[in-house]
Motif scaffolding. Structure first.
Motif, PDB file in Angstrom:
ATOM      1  N   VAL A 258       0.870  -1.189   0.000  1.00 30.26           N
ATOM      2  CA  VAL A 258       0.000   0.000   0.000  1.00 30.26           C
ATOM      3  C   VAL A 258       0.902   1.232   0.000  1.00 30.26           C
ATOM      4  O   VAL A 258       1.037   1.916   1.016  1.00 30.26           O
ATOM      5  CB  VAL A 258      -0.944   0.004   1.229  1.00 30.26           C
ATOM      6  CG1 VAL A 258      -2.143  -0.891   1.016  1.00 30.26           C
ATOM      7  CG2 VAL A 258      -0.197  -0.421   2.502  1.00 30.26           C
ATOM      8  N   PRO A 259       1.522   1.553  -1.129  1.00 26.37           N
ATOM      9  CA  PRO A 259       2.497   2.655  -1.171  1.00 26.37           C
ATOM     10  C   PRO A 259       1.907   4.017  -0.815  1.00 26.37           C
ATOM     11  O   PRO A 259       2.637   4.896  -0.370  1.00 26.37           O
ATOM     12  CB  PRO A 259       2.990   2.626  -2.621  1.00 26.37           C
ATOM     13  CG  PRO A 259       1.926   1.904  -3.384  1.00 26.37           C
ATOM     14  CD  PRO A 259       1.346   0.909  -2.439  1.00 26.37           C
ATOM     15  N   HIS A 260       0.592   4.188  -0.989  1.00 33.58           N
ATOM     16  CA  HIS A 260      -0.019   5.476  -0.642  1.00 33.58           C
ATOM     17  C   HIS A 260      -0.121   5.665   0.866  1.00 33.58           C
ATOM     18  O   HIS A 260      -0.337   6.789   1.341  1.00 33.58           O
ATOM     19  CB  HIS A 260      -1.411   5.577  -1.272  1.00 33.58           C
ATOM     20  CG  HIS A 260      -2.362   4.518  -0.834  1.00 33.58           C
ATOM     21  ND1 HIS A 260      -2.250   3.200  -1.254  1.00 33.58           N
ATOM     22  CD2 HIS A 260      -3.441   4.554  -0.009  1.00 33.58           C
ATOM     23  CE1 HIS A 260      -3.223   2.489  -0.712  1.00 33.58           C
ATOM     24  NE2 HIS A 260      -3.954   3.289   0.051  1.00 33.58           N
ATOM     25  N   ILE A 261       0.024   4.582   1.630  1.00 30.25           N
ATOM     26  CA  ILE A 261       0.005   4.664   3.099  1.00 30.25           C
ATOM     27  C   ILE A 261       1.406   4.515   3.666  1.00 30.25           C
ATOM     28  O   ILE A 261       1.863   5.312   4.473  1.00 30.25           O
ATOM     29  CB  ILE A 261      -0.927   3.587   3.700  1.00 30.25           C
ATOM     30  CG1 ILE A 261      -2.369   3.815   3.243  1.00 30.25           C
ATOM     31  CG2 ILE A 261      -0.842   3.590   5.229  1.00 30.25           C
ATOM     32  CD1 ILE A 261      -3.327   2.732   3.707  1.00 30.25           C
ATOM     33  N   SER A 262       2.086   3.443   3.252  1.00 34.32           N
ATOM     34  CA  SER A 262       3.449   3.175   3.728  1.00 34.32           C
ATOM     35  C   SER A 262       4.290   2.730   2.541  1.00 34.32           C
ATOM     36  O   SER A 262       4.092   1.622   2.025  1.00 34.32           O
ATOM     37  CB  SER A 262       3.432   2.094   4.812  1.00 34.32           C
ATOM     38  OG  SER A 262       4.723   1.848   5.310  1.00 34.32           O
ATOM     39  N   PRO A 263       5.228   3.564   2.099  1.00 37.09           N
ATOM     40  CA  PRO A 263       5.974   3.267   0.861  1.00 37.09           C
ATOM     41  C   PRO A 263       6.938   2.092   0.977  1.00 37.09           C
ATOM     42  O   PRO A 263       7.451   1.631  -0.047  1.00 37.09           O
ATOM     43  CB  PRO A 263       6.739   4.568   0.595  1.00 37.09           C
ATOM     44  CG  PRO A 263       6.843   5.234   1.923  1.00 37.09           C
ATOM     45  CD  PRO A 263       5.596   4.868   2.664  1.00 37.09           C
ATOM     46  N   LYS A 264       7.176   1.586   2.183  1.00 37.93           N
ATOM     47  CA  LYS A 264       8.141   0.503   2.355  1.00 37.93           C
ATOM     48  C   LYS A 264       7.497  -0.857   2.622  1.00 37.93           C
ATOM     49  O   LYS A 264       8.192  -1.869   2.652  1.00 37.93           O
ATOM     50  CB  LYS A 264       9.106   0.839   3.498  1.00 37.93           C
ATOM     51  CG  LYS A 264       9.995   2.041   3.208  1.00 37.93           C
ATOM     52  CD  LYS A 264      10.983   2.279   4.327  1.00 37.93           C
ATOM     53  CE  LYS A 264      11.887   3.458   4.017  1.00 37.93           C
ATOM     54  NZ  LYS A 264      12.869   3.704   5.107  1.00 37.93           N
ATOM     55  N   LYS A 265       6.195  -0.902   2.851  1.00 38.40           N
ATOM     56  CA  LYS A 265       5.522  -2.165   3.129  1.00 38.40           C
ATOM     57  C   LYS A 265       5.369  -2.956   1.828  1.00 38.40           C
ATOM     58  O   LYS A 265       4.934  -2.419   0.802  1.00 38.40           O
ATOM     59  CB  LYS A 265       4.140  -1.913   3.739  1.00 38.40           C
ATOM     60  CG  LYS A 265       4.185  -1.257   5.119  1.00 38.40           C
ATOM     61  CD  LYS A 265       4.681  -2.211   6.169  1.00 38.40           C
ATOM     62  CE  LYS A 265       4.512  -1.638   7.574  1.00 38.40           C
ATOM     63  NZ  LYS A 265       5.274  -0.393   7.819  1.00 38.40           N
ATOM     64  N   THR A 266       5.743  -4.233   1.886  1.00 41.71           N
ATOM     65  CA  THR A 266       5.660  -5.090   0.699  1.00 41.71           C
ATOM     66  C   THR A 266       4.811  -6.323   1.000  1.00 41.71           C
ATOM     67  O   THR A 266       4.599  -6.691   2.160  1.00 41.71           O
ATOM     68  CB  THR A 266       7.060  -5.542   0.255  1.00 41.71           C
ATOM     69  OG1 THR A 266       7.653  -6.354   1.292  1.00 41.71           O
ATOM     70  CG2 THR A 266       7.950  -4.343  -0.028  1.00 41.71           C
ATOM     71  N   TRP A 267       4.362  -6.979  -0.078  1.00 45.42           N
ATOM     72  CA  TRP A 267       3.596  -8.215   0.085  1.00 45.42           C
ATOM     73  C   TRP A 267       4.482  -9.340   0.625  1.00 45.42           C
ATOM     74  O   TRP A 267       4.010 -10.210   1.358  1.00 45.42           O
ATOM     75  CB  TRP A 267       2.975  -8.624  -1.248  1.00 45.42           C
ATOM     76  CG  TRP A 267       1.777  -7.792  -1.597  1.00 45.42           C
ATOM     77  CD1 TRP A 267       1.689  -6.832  -2.553  1.00 45.42           C
ATOM     78  CD2 TRP A 267       0.484  -7.850  -0.961  1.00 45.42           C
ATOM     79  NE1 TRP A 267       0.433  -6.269  -2.569  1.00 45.42           N
ATOM     80  CE2 TRP A 267      -0.334  -6.882  -1.609  1.00 45.42           C
ATOM     81  CE3 TRP A 267      -0.055  -8.593   0.074  1.00 45.42           C
ATOM     82  CZ2 TRP A 267      -1.657  -6.669  -1.234  1.00 45.42           C
ATOM     83  CZ3 TRP A 267      -1.375  -8.380   0.453  1.00 45.42           C
ATOM     84  CH2 TRP A 267      -2.161  -7.435  -0.209  1.00 45.42           C
ATOM     85  N   GLU A 268       5.751  -9.307   0.276  1.00 46.32           N
ATOM     86  CA  GLU A 268       6.673 -10.297   0.848  1.00 46.32           C
ATOM     87  C   GLU A 268       6.753 -10.123   2.366  1.00 46.32           C
ATOM     88  O   GLU A 268       6.766 -11.109   3.117  1.00 46.32           O
ATOM     89  CB  GLU A 268       8.066 -10.140   0.223  1.00 46.32           C
ATOM     90  CG  GLU A 268       8.164 -10.577  -1.230  1.00 46.32           C
ATOM     91  CD  GLU A 268       7.719  -9.502  -2.210  1.00 46.32           C
ATOM     92  OE1 GLU A 268       7.788  -9.741  -3.430  1.00 46.32           O
ATOM     93  OE2 GLU A 268       7.295  -8.412  -1.756  1.00 46.32           O
ATOM     94  N   GLY A 269       6.805  -8.870   2.803  1.00 47.86           N
ATOM     95  CA  GLY A 269       6.811  -8.600   4.230  1.00 47.86           C
ATOM     96  C   GLY A 269       5.516  -9.024   4.899  1.00 47.86           C
ATOM     97  O   GLY A 269       5.518  -9.498   6.047  1.00 47.86           O
TER      98      GLY A 269
END
Length: 293
Positions: A186-197
């Motif tokens: 969700v790059p519009h909320i948190s640019p570093k959160k990934t689906w792998e994470g």
């Protein structure tokens, strides 16, 4: 030393020191120490929430909110520890009503028009519900479990389970996302959160839950491995939502961290943001699925 490594070392050091103190208090089973820890984190988190609003110049009744939060935390500790969970729920409902009455009464003395009064009351009450009420479920978990034969609480071990599973989720998201994360979530909320994470968080939380139930079968006697898998998934997902929920608030207020209390982590609210969502779910699982009362 690279900036990323420096951030990691600061975050790791703060985490080790803080949770060493927290785990020592929890494992000791000392109720007053536990109350002080929970109450301090809750009040610091609420202060940081209102401070973020002030940074964005969003209207709020900070002092009124802090007083209401203090009353709720102290009263909740007293009722749950001395009266018991059954009658304490009435106190909680009465206190929430008290919040509404006090905030509305305070607004009557503000000479404002347009939408400002509604915004002020909404921002103030949201902080009380988001931080104080939701974090209060940690106290409920302690006292919803029956005491042992000597009169000591046993629910503090389930709080330990809650914290470790929640932090395993956070750690799984951080490590997996840092190492192999490529697809943004969700790059519009948190640019570093990934689906792998995201999937790493769930894997770590399930592993942590199963590991704790296997290592502490007597202390966590209400849980079986089936419960560990379910709670690992549920709490892991809730931890992710809790982290993103605070990210929405911080992004709305144009701040990077809720505070600067902990090097590498941020503020108290950054520390407990996931627990705000996982604690209520564990409490309701104990109450409604395992029929603990």
């Amino acid at each position: 030393m690279t900036p990323n490594r420096l951030v990691f070392l600061r975050r790791f050091g703060s985490t080790v020191v803080l949770w060493s103190v927290a785990l020592w208090i929890i494992l000791s089973g000392h109720e007053l120490g536990f109350h002080f820890l929970i109450g301090t984190l809750a009040m610091l988190g609420l202060w940081e929430y209102y401070t973020m609003l002030d940074h964005k110049k969003l209207p709020n009744f900070k002092i009124i909110g802090l007083i209401c939060g203090f009353v709720f935390m102290v009263g909740s500790f007293y009722y749950f520890s001395h009266v018991g969970p059954v009658h304490s729920y009435d106190f909680e409902v009465a206190t929430l009503l008290f919040f509404l009455l006090v905030v509305f009464a305070r607004q009557m003395f503000q000479h404002t028009r347009d939408i400002s009064p509604l915004e002020t009351m909404a921002y103030t009450l949201f902080g009380l519900f988001y931080v104080i009420w939701m974090f209060g479920f940690v106290t409920k978990i302690v006292y919803v479990l029956p005491r042992d034969d000597t009169g000591h609480v046993t629910g503090h071990l389930y709080v330990l389970f809650l914290i470790l599973v929640t932090k395993f989720s956070d750690m799984g998201a951080y490590l997996t996302g840092s190492l192999i994360g490529k697809h943004l979530m969700v790059p519009h909320i948190s640019p570093k959160k990934t689906w792998e994470g995201f999937f790493g968080a769930l894997a770590f939380s399930v592993g942590g839950a199963c590991g704790m139930v296997a290592l502490m079968p007597r202390q966590l006697s209400y849980f079986h491995q089936k419960d560990a898998v379910i709670l690992g998934l549920v709490l892991g997902l809730a931890a992710i939502i809790g982290d993103l929920a605070e990210s929405i608030i911080k992004r709305s207020c144009d701040v990077k961290d809720s505070g600067h209390l902990l090097p590498g982590i941020g503020g108290a609210l950054d520390l407990i943001d996931s627990i705000l969502f996982t604690a209520p779910l564990l409490f309701f699982y104990l109450r409604f699925v395992l029929d603990v009362s």
